[in-house]
Scaffold this motif. Sequence first.
Motif, PDB file in Angstrom:
ATOM      1  N   LYS A  51       1.190   7.124  -5.881  1.00  0.00           N
ATOM      2  CA  LYS A  51       2.044   6.992  -5.110  1.00  0.00           C
ATOM      3  C   LYS A  51       3.542   6.400  -4.252  1.00  0.00           C
ATOM      4  CE  LYS A  51      -1.669   8.802  -2.783  1.00  0.00           C
ATOM      5  NZ  LYS A  51      -2.256   8.280  -3.659  1.00  0.00           N
ATOM      6  N   MET A  52       4.625   6.400  -4.090  1.00  0.00           N
ATOM      7  CA  MET A  52       5.917   6.426  -3.707  1.00  0.00           C
ATOM      8  C   MET A  52       7.225   6.892  -3.435  1.00  0.00           C
ATOM      9  SD  MET A  52       7.025   5.669  -7.820  1.00  0.00           S
ATOM     10  CE  MET A  52       7.504   7.564  -9.030  1.00  0.00           C
ATOM     11  N   ASP A  53       8.036   6.088  -2.203  1.00  0.00           N
ATOM     12  CA  ASP A  53       8.831   6.708  -2.588  1.00  0.00           C
ATOM     13  C   ASP A  53      10.931   7.530  -3.594  1.00  0.00           C
ATOM     14  OD1 ASP A  53       8.333   6.995   0.175  1.00  0.00           O
ATOM     15  OD2 ASP A  53       9.193   5.217   0.496  1.00  0.00           O
ATOM     16  N   LYS A  54      10.988   6.077  -4.376  1.00  0.00           N
ATOM     17  CA  LYS A  54      11.514   6.520  -5.541  1.00  0.00           C
ATOM     18  C   LYS A  54      11.392   5.351  -6.848  1.00  0.00           C
ATOM     19  CE  LYS A  54      16.130   4.534  -3.405  1.00  0.00           C
ATOM     20  NZ  LYS A  54      15.585   3.737  -2.193  1.00  0.00           N
ATOM     21  N   GLU A  55      11.320   5.543  -7.631  1.00  0.00           N
ATOM     22  CA  GLU A  55      10.728   4.607  -8.172  1.00  0.00           C
ATOM     23  C   GLU A  55      12.044   3.232  -8.709  1.00  0.00           C
ATOM     24  OE1 GLU A  55      12.842   7.198 -12.607  1.00  0.00           O
ATOM     25  OE2 GLU A  55      11.545   8.210 -10.977  1.00  0.00           O
ATOM     26  N   GLY A  56      13.192   3.290  -7.722  1.00  0.00           N
ATOM     27  CA  GLY A  56      14.672   2.167  -7.697  1.00  0.00           C
ATOM     28  C   GLY A  56      13.636   2.086  -6.928  1.00  0.00           C
ATOM     29  N   ALA A  57      12.310   1.657  -6.071  1.00  0.00           N
ATOM     30  CA  ALA A  57      11.914   0.727  -4.809  1.00  0.00           C
ATOM     31  C   ALA A  57      11.408  -0.545  -5.826  1.00  0.00           C
ATOM     32  CB  ALA A  57      11.475   1.328  -4.317  1.00  0.00           C
ATOM     33  N   PRO A  58      11.226  -1.523  -5.189  1.00  0.00           N
ATOM     34  CA  PRO A  58      11.017  -3.157  -5.580  1.00  0.00           C
ATOM     35  C   PRO A  58       9.454  -2.323  -5.330  1.00  0.00           C
ATOM     36  CG  PRO A  58      11.280  -3.227  -3.154  1.00  0.00           C
ATOM     37  CD  PRO A  58      12.648  -2.295  -3.409  1.00  0.00           C
ATOM     38  N   ILE A  59       8.880  -3.275  -6.512  1.00  0.00           N
ATOM     39  CA  ILE A  59       6.876  -2.687  -6.118  1.00  0.00           C
ATOM     40  C   ILE A  59       6.458  -3.424  -5.416  1.00  0.00           C
ATOM     41  CG2 ILE A  59       6.844  -5.056  -7.924  1.00  0.00           C
ATOM     42  CD1 ILE A  59       4.598  -3.271  -9.314  1.00  0.00           C
ATOM     43  N   SER A  60       7.200  -4.488  -4.717  1.00  0.00           N
ATOM     44  CA  SER A  60       6.376  -4.848  -3.193  1.00  0.00           C
ATOM     45  C   SER A  60       6.293  -4.343  -2.594  1.00  0.00           C
ATOM     46  CB  SER A  60       6.969  -6.521  -2.864  1.00  0.00           C
ATOM     47  OG  SER A  60       8.234  -6.333  -2.917  1.00  0.00           O
ATOM     48  N   SER A  61       6.648  -3.198  -2.665  1.00  0.00           N
ATOM     49  CA  SER A  61       6.730  -2.150  -1.219  1.00  0.00           C
ATOM     50  C   SER A  61       5.685  -0.672  -1.723  1.00  0.00           C
ATOM     51  CB  SER A  61       7.754  -0.866  -1.192  1.00  0.00           C
ATOM     52  OG  SER A  61       8.367  -0.461  -1.742  1.00  0.00           O
ATOM     53  N   LEU A  62       4.834  -0.886  -2.631  1.00  0.00           N
ATOM     54  CA  LEU A  62       3.724  -0.230  -2.602  1.00  0.00           C
ATOM     55  C   LEU A  62       2.814  -1.131  -2.205  1.00  0.00           C
ATOM     56  CD1 LEU A  62       3.990   1.110  -5.916  1.00  0.00           C
ATOM     57  CD2 LEU A  62       5.304   2.133  -4.495  1.00  0.00           C
ATOM     58  N   SER A  63       1.710   0.205  -2.111  1.00  0.00           N
ATOM     59  CA  SER A  63       0.360  -0.743  -1.599  1.00  0.00           C
ATOM     60  C   SER A  63      -0.228  -1.418  -3.360  1.00  0.00           C
ATOM     61  CB  SER A  63      -0.643   0.097  -1.090  1.00  0.00           C
ATOM     62  OG  SER A  63      -1.108   1.208  -2.003  1.00  0.00           O
ATOM     63  N   GLY A  64      -1.583  -2.210  -2.698  1.00  0.00           N
ATOM     64  CA  GLY A  64      -2.177  -2.845  -3.985  1.00  0.00           C
ATOM     65  C   GLY A  64      -2.728  -1.440  -5.213  1.00  0.00           C
ATOM     66  N   GLY A  65      -3.145  -0.932  -4.839  1.00  0.00           N
ATOM     67  CA  GLY A  65      -3.555   0.226  -5.727  1.00  0.00           C
ATOM     68  C   GLY A  65      -2.624   0.437  -6.698  1.00  0.00           C
ATOM     69  N   ASN A  66      -1.137   0.948  -6.078  1.00  0.00           N
ATOM     70  CA  ASN A  66       0.030   1.497  -6.705  1.00  0.00           C
ATOM     71  C   ASN A  66       0.140   0.253  -7.121  1.00  0.00           C
ATOM     72  OD1 ASN A  66      -0.482   4.626  -6.221  1.00  0.00           O
ATOM     73  ND2 ASN A  66       0.050   3.709  -3.674  1.00  0.00           N
ATOM     74  N   GLN A  67       0.629  -1.123  -6.940  1.00  0.00           N
ATOM     75  CA  GLN A  67       0.482  -1.903  -8.027  1.00  0.00           C
ATOM     76  C   GLN A  67       0.550  -1.559  -8.947  1.00  0.00           C
ATOM     77  OE1 GLN A  67       0.687  -4.973  -5.046  1.00  0.00           O
ATOM     78  NE2 GLN A  67       2.535  -4.897  -3.971  1.00  0.00           N
ATOM     79  N   GLN A  68      -0.839  -2.198  -8.643  1.00  0.00           N
ATOM     80  CA  GLN A  68      -2.193  -2.593 -10.607  1.00  0.00           C
ATOM     81  C   GLN A  68      -1.780  -1.086 -11.213  1.00  0.00           C
ATOM     82  OE1 GLN A  68      -3.232  -4.491 -11.221  1.00  0.00           O
ATOM     83  NE2 GLN A  68      -5.690  -5.023 -10.849  1.00  0.00           N
ATOM     84  N   LYS A  69      -1.855   0.534 -10.562  1.00  0.00           N
ATOM     85  CA  LYS A  69      -1.571   1.151 -11.157  1.00  0.00           C
ATOM     86  C   LYS A  69      -0.278   0.928 -12.037  1.00  0.00           C
ATOM     87  CE  LYS A  69      -3.274   5.077  -8.101  1.00  0.00           C
ATOM     88  NZ  LYS A  69      -3.147   6.375  -8.519  1.00  0.00           N
ATOM     89  N   VAL A  70       1.290   0.191 -11.509  1.00  0.00           N
ATOM     90  CA  VAL A  70       2.426   0.056 -12.284  1.00  0.00           C
ATOM     91  C   VAL A  70       1.787  -0.782 -13.469  1.00  0.00           C
ATOM     92  CG1 VAL A  70       4.588  -0.458 -12.215  1.00  0.00           C
ATOM     93  CG2 VAL A  70       3.814   0.673 -10.621  1.00  0.00           C
ATOM     94  N   ILE A  71       0.877  -2.100 -13.119  1.00  0.00           N
ATOM     95  CA  ILE A  71       0.826  -3.011 -14.110  1.00  0.00           C
ATOM     96  C   ILE A  71       0.200  -2.522 -15.322  1.00  0.00           C
ATOM     97  CG2 ILE A  71       0.003  -4.803 -14.423  1.00  0.00           C
ATOM     98  CD1 ILE A  71       0.073  -5.155 -10.955  1.00  0.00           C
TER      99      ILE A  71
END
Lengths: 505, 351, 314
Positions: free
Chosen positions: A394-414
């Motif tokens: 879940k995100m606004d746009k993919e150009g946003a910094p990863i730190s703007s995501l929630s922990g779960g979504n950060q983990q998904k990106v990783i």
Amino acid sequence: MIGSLALRGVRKAYGPVVALEGLDLELRVGEVVGLVGQNGSGKSTLLKILSGLASPDRGEILLDGEPILLDSAAAAARYGIGMVHQEQSLIPNLTVAENIFLDKAHASKRFGLYNWPALNRAARLQLQKLGVDIPTNKRVEDLRFSARQQVEFAKVLAIEEMVDRPPLILFDEPTSLLTPDEIQALFAQINRLRARASIVFVSHRLEEVLEISDRVVVLTDGRKVAERTKQSIDREELYELMVGRQRVDPSIQHRDRHVTGAAPLLEVDRLASEPHFHGISFKIGRGEILGIAGVLGSGAEELCRALFGAIKPDAGTIAFNGGASGPGSPRAAVQLGIGYLPSDRRSEGMLPGRSITENAVITYGGQYGWKSWLLSRRKEREAAQRWIRRLKVKMDKEGAPISSLSGGNQQKVILAKWLLGRNLRLLLLDHPSRGLDPGARDDLFEVVREQVDKGLSVIFVADTIAELLELSDRIIVMRDGEVTAEFNPALGALPREEDIVAAMV
Amino acid sequence: MTTSDPTARVAAVSEGSGGSARNGLVARLSFLRNHTVWSRLGGPLTALVVLAVAFQLISGSFLTVANLRSVVEAAAVPAIVAAGISFVLIMGAIDLSMEGVMATASMVAALLVANGVNGNHYGVLGLLAALLVSVGFGLFSGVLNAIMRMPSLIVTLGTWFIGLGLAAVLFPQRVPQIKDGLFLAIAQVRILDFSLTVYIAIAMVVLAQLVLTFTRLGRMIYAIGGEELLLAASGIAVRRYKIAAFALSSLFAGIGSLLLSAQLGSGNTDIGSGHLFPAVSASVLGGTVLTGGRGGAVQSALGALILEVLSNGLIQIGAGPYTRNIISGAIILAAVAIGGWNRRAMLRVVK
Amino acid sequence: MIGDRLQLIRSFAPLAFLILLVAASAVIAPGVLQPDSIIGFISDAAPVIALVIGGTFPILAGSIDLSVAGVASVTGVLVVVLNPVFGPWTSLVVVLVAILFGAMQGFVHTWLQLPSFIVSLATLSILSGLALLLSNATAEPVPSDDILVGILGNSVAGIPNTAILLVLIVAVLRLAMRFTRFGRDVYALGSGERAALMSGVNGFVTRTLLFAISAGCAAIAGLFLISVTSFSSPTLAGNLLLLSIVGVVLGGTAISGGVGGLFAAVVGGLITAWLRIVAVIIGVAPTAQNIIFGLTALIAVALTTERKKLGVIK
């Protein structure tokens, strides 16, 4: 003199995570209280509250019936509370004497001038209480670990003279790096102190807790679930209590295994990296999920790091993908097709200032370009987008910094970062669900399972036993750096949680 | 540079077991014998002797009284500033501002004492003012580093050039000749064939070592270099010690500048030029580790002496005057590399 | 998003500052925007911009190169000293040597795991000694047959060749940063080194390249300097150390790494060069400019440093 410290209805939450709830606890002079519980059961939060490093959200702390405020380590020390830290709190390049009196005013340090002979004498007095002979003008870093712990101990005991009541001494996993002899020496000292202090002893080794404690308190999911005197302890009951609400939903259907009969993907033989683990041997097939259970300090995390090339093993061999030796560095692991989802997401998993896409393509983006160094930004972005959609980030746009995501979504990106690799063969998941909400965790596990069905192998160090049983084809349990049990759920019935806990502690 | 002298350890153990019965004075003296500082002087001292003998063997004229005297004279100010910068280096920080501080201090002093440009003759007060200005620079750097939380490297790079600029602004139309007799006497008075400068240098180095060993400030400077986060977690007000260390470093730079100005007989904006790097090298040679926590003022001063022996000896055996920079650069690389070799680790982050 | 807006401010504030600066100085002294003055400005600014561009690269990855001014000075000296050996191609050879030297410096920094500031401070000392030694501490005229220096002294259609070369360098570096693995790895190292290494970034090669670029740009800055003065002196670029760092931070590149880039470097270089002009206009003595630059550097660093990322600040 009878003194007592009591907690009444203490609650502490970190954001949405409740670490302690409605805790009542009484600590009396002349008594050793053992504290047991799994990772995340609230033990360390309780120690932090008692030592003034954290303040409860609710509830009160009573000293001899009077409410007190413990808002700093200094405040705790004023009431005679001191902690022997697991990770030692000594300044390595100062002397023993300086460390013992580091946080205390003392006559030998008046007006900012040191009277070394007096300071050393005072320190020697403290060490004599423990019956040990450590040169007080030696620098702490030149001492052996056990001697350093004695100094740490003496530093806490010195509080005794600052207050006119018996001290409360907290031991946080004091034995994890000691030899059996050193442990017995430590116990002898605790026994000597027993009469004139009140003591809290925390260890992940149940045997030790049972040996030294007069009373055992079991914490599970932030609540006190049992309090037993030494005479009325039933081990089986303790294991059961420690499992807590991490019961596996009995309706879970275990997935079918797709392990092929071909040669194993990874073969680990008597692998060792002191002091973390030793004599570890196991195999993992293609398309298999191997779960590892173990409390903090069991060596499971370090094993993962060794398999990823981030720790150099001292002994033993790793055979990967038909004979190739294990990776010598994380870079080599990446090239072999080994991925690693670190438990320390912030400092090892993500590049905080960079965009979501960039975090996803940092490792394997080159595979979508030319000769791995000239990038095709379009192709790699498309690949990243595919995985990010698949993982429902879940995100606004993919150009946003990863730190703007929630922990779960950060983990998904990783995770997407590793799945982007076309030749990814082995994925090491080190506490992948730590700090994740259930929805994000389910998304993550679903994709992992799907990839395993396609032939990916996974090693999974879990946060909870329920998770472990839910995802793993095979489970090994580690304690103090050794494999203590192995279960094979896919071959028959699920193992009992109590049995896993019994092998862990 | 971790010389672990086994005899010192044995001594330390015996002192540990039965020292309490001794009377105060003996206890104090035995403490001096045992303390780590002394056991760590062995390495630099050996290097000093080896170098001196080597140069003597090659040139045949190194170990003369006159030459050794000139080495000591030349090493005096470098030893002071090396001892000063040690305060900051032991914390694991860096102070690049020395040359700027020295420039400004020189101009302030030259313009406030009796001089050939203006009518001032504040004498000792003028010198004190110059030292105060120096301390001001250190306080400024320290506050930016400790309170504004900016890296010392960049902060002191800034103060370095601010100092140079200030000195340039202060510089009058012509060179300010110093006419204050007392000030000039520092360089001219000789006792036992050494100038007063040498004695001041010895006094300052010893003073610095006493601060490091016997005061809370000194011990906290070591502790900050050892484990700053733990120290702060123990409830110790780390920031004031950091600021004080920068102030001390600048104070020593200011003193060095005044001594040089006295030798020169005038205020000079270039007075500190070429002192920063040898000072860092000297500290590292003396056993200071740039990540902090180790080192000492006496050791750094010995390092300065080694550098002076080296450049003097090289000139004796025919190397040109410009090799000094090259050699101190190469030495520091080698010293830092050797000292840090066993600290290397796979995932260690070094910026 | 607050973060987005901050990011935006960080990248465009320096540009806005530059425009304001130019506008303000044009109001005070209308002459500064005459074509002649602009061309003069370009040849004056080119060395600074080249140094700032070079200096930006190590800082992007969280390291720092303090040796750039030393490299520029030695370049000038070598162009003279090596002329009898390499003839008209000397300056090209010298630039290549500088790149090699920078690579070695980066290699020493990463392989021995020594802090970059101390390695480059040591090489600065070595280089300044070398410059004095090789030139015997005297200024020498630049040989007239040197092709590269000759070209740099000329102009095409009124545009100085220095400016053209600068644009070329920026273009090449820009392409490399955007379309090669290297560019991405640099930012990865700067924004989280451990995570980058755990993601398979080759910190070793990347750092070595960064310092090679830094030294290469510094050597070109040295050529720019001698093409203007047509004399080479061992202290040619002595006072440019601070300016190069000032330029990097004024452009918005964070000293803590990971933030900034080429655009920021060019803007920062232009601001720095223009500040020198402003200083002249308002009558600050050249010697006193150091105060202004020291203070602006401190202010810029105070504003751009990401303190959280640095943890313990030494």
